[in-house]
Every structure is written in C-alpha cells, then in structure tokens.
Design an enzyme around this catalytic site. Sequence first.
Site, PDB file in Angstrom:
ATOM      1  N   CYS A 117       1.498 -46.457  41.459  1.00 36.78           N
ATOM      2  CA  CYS A 117       1.628 -45.131  41.656  1.00 36.78           C
ATOM      3  C   CYS A 117       2.292 -44.663  40.459  1.00 36.78           C
ATOM      4  CB  CYS A 117       2.518 -44.513  42.905  1.00 36.78           C
ATOM      5  SG  CYS A 117       1.956 -42.866  43.213  1.00 36.78           S
ATOM      6  N   LYS A 193      -2.713 -42.439  54.021  1.00 35.93           N
ATOM      7  CA  LYS A 193      -1.547 -42.079  53.731  1.00 35.93           C
ATOM      8  C   LYS A 193      -1.393 -40.675  53.979  1.00 35.93           C
ATOM      9  CE  LYS A 193       2.239 -42.118  50.036  1.00 35.93           C
ATOM     10  NZ  LYS A 193       2.423 -42.609  48.871  1.00 35.93           N
ATOM     11  N   ARG A 203      12.149 -40.370  48.547  1.00 35.50           N
ATOM     12  CA  ARG A 203      12.235 -39.727  47.093  1.00 35.50           C
ATOM     13  C   ARG A 203      13.810 -39.835  46.443  1.00 35.50           C
ATOM     14  NH1 ARG A 203       7.400 -35.354  48.858  1.00 35.50           N
ATOM     15  NH2 ARG A 203       5.935 -37.238  49.553  1.00 35.50           N
ATOM     16  N   LYS A 246       0.142 -44.982  56.804  1.00 35.51           N
ATOM     17  CA  LYS A 246       1.440 -44.777  56.752  1.00 35.51           C
ATOM     18  C   LYS A 246       1.585 -43.224  56.569  1.00 35.51           C
ATOM     19  CE  LYS A 246       4.285 -44.293  52.549  1.00 35.51           C
ATOM     20  NZ  LYS A 246       4.385 -44.262  51.128  1.00 35.51           N
ATOM     21  N   SER A 273      10.631 -44.359  54.968  1.00 37.44           N
ATOM     22  CA  SER A 273      12.075 -44.294  54.918  1.00 37.44           C
ATOM     23  C   SER A 273      12.642 -43.135  55.965  1.00 37.44           C
ATOM     24  CB  SER A 273      12.202 -43.572  53.297  1.00 37.44           C
ATOM     25  OG  SER A 273      11.707 -42.466  53.201  1.00 37.44           O
ATOM     26  N   TYR A 312      12.082 -51.314  55.948  1.00 36.78           N
ATOM     27  CA  TYR A 312      13.531 -51.547  55.522  1.00 36.78           C
ATOM     28  C   TYR A 312      14.443 -52.409  56.339  1.00 36.78           C
ATOM     29  CZ  TYR A 312      11.510 -47.954  52.348  1.00 36.78           C
ATOM     30  OH  TYR A 312      10.595 -47.162  51.624  1.00 36.78           O
TER      31      TYR A 312
HETATM   32  C1  PBG Z   1       4.630 -43.401  46.383  1.00 35.91           C
HETATM   33  C2  PBG Z   1       5.039 -43.906  47.493  1.00 35.91           C
HETATM   34  C3  PBG Z   1       5.713 -42.781  48.326  1.00 35.91           C
HETATM   35  C4  PBG Z   1       6.169 -43.884  49.467  1.00 35.91           C
HETATM   36  C5  PBG Z   1       5.705 -45.096  48.980  1.00 35.91           C
HETATM   37  N1  PBG Z   1       4.780 -45.024  47.943  1.00 35.91           N
HETATM   38  C6  PBG Z   1       6.398 -41.645  48.436  1.00 35.91           C
HETATM   39  C7  PBG Z   1       5.259 -40.688  48.351  1.00 35.91           C
HETATM   40  O1  PBG Z   1       4.375 -40.647  48.784  1.00 35.91           O
HETATM   41  O2  PBG Z   1       5.978 -39.374  48.317  1.00 35.91           O
HETATM   42  C8  PBG Z   1       7.105 -43.437  50.631  1.00 35.91           C
HETATM   43  C9  PBG Z   1       7.889 -44.645  51.477  1.00 35.91           C
HETATM   44  C10 PBG Z   1       8.754 -44.352  52.317  1.00 35.91           C
HETATM   45  O3  PBG Z   1       9.115 -43.032  52.621  1.00 35.91           O
HETATM   46  O4  PBG Z   1       9.355 -45.238  52.847  1.00 35.91           O
HETATM   47  N2  PBG Z   1       4.598 -44.174  45.167  1.00 35.91           N
END
Ligand code: PBG
Length: 323
Positions: A117, A193, A203, A246, A273, A312
Amino acid sequence: MITRLRRLRRTPALRALVREHDVLPRNLILPLFITEVESEPTEIHSMPGVKRWPVDRVNEIAQEAADAGVGAVLLFGIPAEKDDQGTQASADEGIVQQGVRALRAGGFDGVVITDVCLCEYTDHGHCGLLDDAGTVLNDPTLQRLADTAVSQVRAGADMVAPSAMMDGQVAAIRDALDDNDYEHIPILSYSVKYASSFYGPFRDAADGAPKFGDRRSHQMDPGNGREADREHAVDVEEGADILMVKPGLAYLDIVRRTREAFPEYPLAAYNVSGEYSMVKAAAAQGWIDERAVVLETLTAFKRAGADLVLTYHALDAARWLAS
Ligand code: PBG
C-alpha cells in the site's frame, strides 16, 4: 424424554473429543512494524505490547514468533522520508525491503508477507496517487503498487498482501510478478476491506492517517454485505491466492458468507488494531481475562470460517496454546 446436550459437556476430555474448531499457532499471522525513524524498539502508545522495530532488531521478534509456532509475519514499514508518490514504498532500499533482507540474512525461516500500500509512504497519507482536487486516482496507482510488490519480492518476501483497495490491483501485481519471473509468489488479497473506524490505533502505529479526507471512496461501506461477494469474485478472477475479510469481529457475518460463497479458497480474517486495543484496555483495567477473551475470539474466527487470522495477539496466543 429430555434431550440431554449436557452429556457431551460433562468432562474436559469429552468436550475436547467433540470440539469442532481449534485455533492453531501455524494459522496465525503476526503483523510487525519496521521503523526507519527510531533506533530502538518503541512501544506504540495505543497498542500496548506492540512495538515498532528497527531493522537491526526485527529478527528478535520474528524469530520469537516462529519459535512459538506462529505461521507467518506481515511487514509494515515506517519510512524516514515521505513524498506525494510514496517513493519509498517501492525503493529497493525501502524500510520493508531492508526488513525482509534482514530476516533472510538472519536465518528467519518463517513465512514473510509484505503489505502493499502507499499510505505509510505518502506525505498526504492516502493509499494512492492524488489529482489536484485530492481524489485518489485508481489506474495511475496500480503501477506504483505493482512496483512495490516486485521490489518486496526481490528483497525476499514469500507473499505479498495488497491492501490499497484500488480496482485492478491484484491483476496489476500478478502481471508484474509474472513478468519478473516471480510467478511462484502468491498474493494474499485484502479483497474485502471496509472503511472502518477500527483502524485508528494502526494509523498511530504506522503513521499512515490521511492528512485530509478519509478512505470511503475506495474502502467498502460498512452497510454492505452482498457487495463483499463481488469484491472477492473480482480478486479471484484477477488471481488472488488467499482472500481476506477486514476488520474481523464486527464482520464475522462476512467471513461466514465468504466461506460459503468461495468454499475452495483459503480465507484470512484480520483482527485489526482497534479490536486489539479494546481488549488490552479492558484487560489492563482488570475488567476481562485477556487470555480467555483472546482465545475465545480467535476460535470465533475459525468457527465463522476463517483458515488464517492476522492478529497482534499471535505471539501471546501461540504461547498460551502451547502451555
Ligand atoms: C493500509 C492498511 C491499514 C491497515 C492494514 N493495512 C490501514 C488503513 O487502511 O487505514 C489496518 C490494520 C489494523 O488496523 O490493524 N496499508
């Protein structure tokens, strides 16, 4: 006559005998944050127990996970330099590429997956390139994602995991990998997602919050369920090897419908997260039993139909399962 469902619950041995779903360490994937900004492992305030790791220390945590039986690590990068193109995402000396090489050089023998990403690498924090109005451009972003995946694999990644939610990203990455003789490298697609508020702590961890706006123009609307089938179908068509849903807990219905709609595909769920941080916060207050809650949660992912869980909690869970 009374129907006596309690008969098979009488002893631990009977319950174990008829249990339908078990969590196994080898099905867990531990996300790791590799930092070019700090030189020591650094706690992430909103994710107690999770650290950002400098390249020269990342083998410690990765090997600990592998030794506990955790199946794979998933690498995210925190680069020192950001720009509007996310240049460091695809740089051969980028932080994730350095991290993969460090794991390989250090003899790490687990599976190494890399997140593909741009949001951690762009100064605006968006997942792709922007036009002057700040709109995320789809097609111009595809080449950046493909270049990123190829450079990660060149560094030694076993698998790439595109998370940008650009249409056509799996096809673009598949083509680029094949053109570079990486036809043997699988794609774990973040196929479904959602635009979720449960990503907040991530973030902080990855320093990837958008500087303006949000991700609703490309991530899915939480009100939609049927649309998930279309997202998966497109990614299957484009060559995804593993599908993902996700976030996890608020979307177990989507995990279940994916398992039913795509019975022959490996399916992953991302216990994100915000889900982690809520458990840690309540456990720190003494309001819940962390170990019991985590193992129950991971079992729920399996029961809903996920084969793999990105979490995690992976290292703790693997140790608890072994003990
Ligand atoms: C984007 C990405 C995100 C997460 C994994 N890959 C953040 C987003 O889309 O804003 C979130 C993972 C998490 O919250 O544990 N690279």
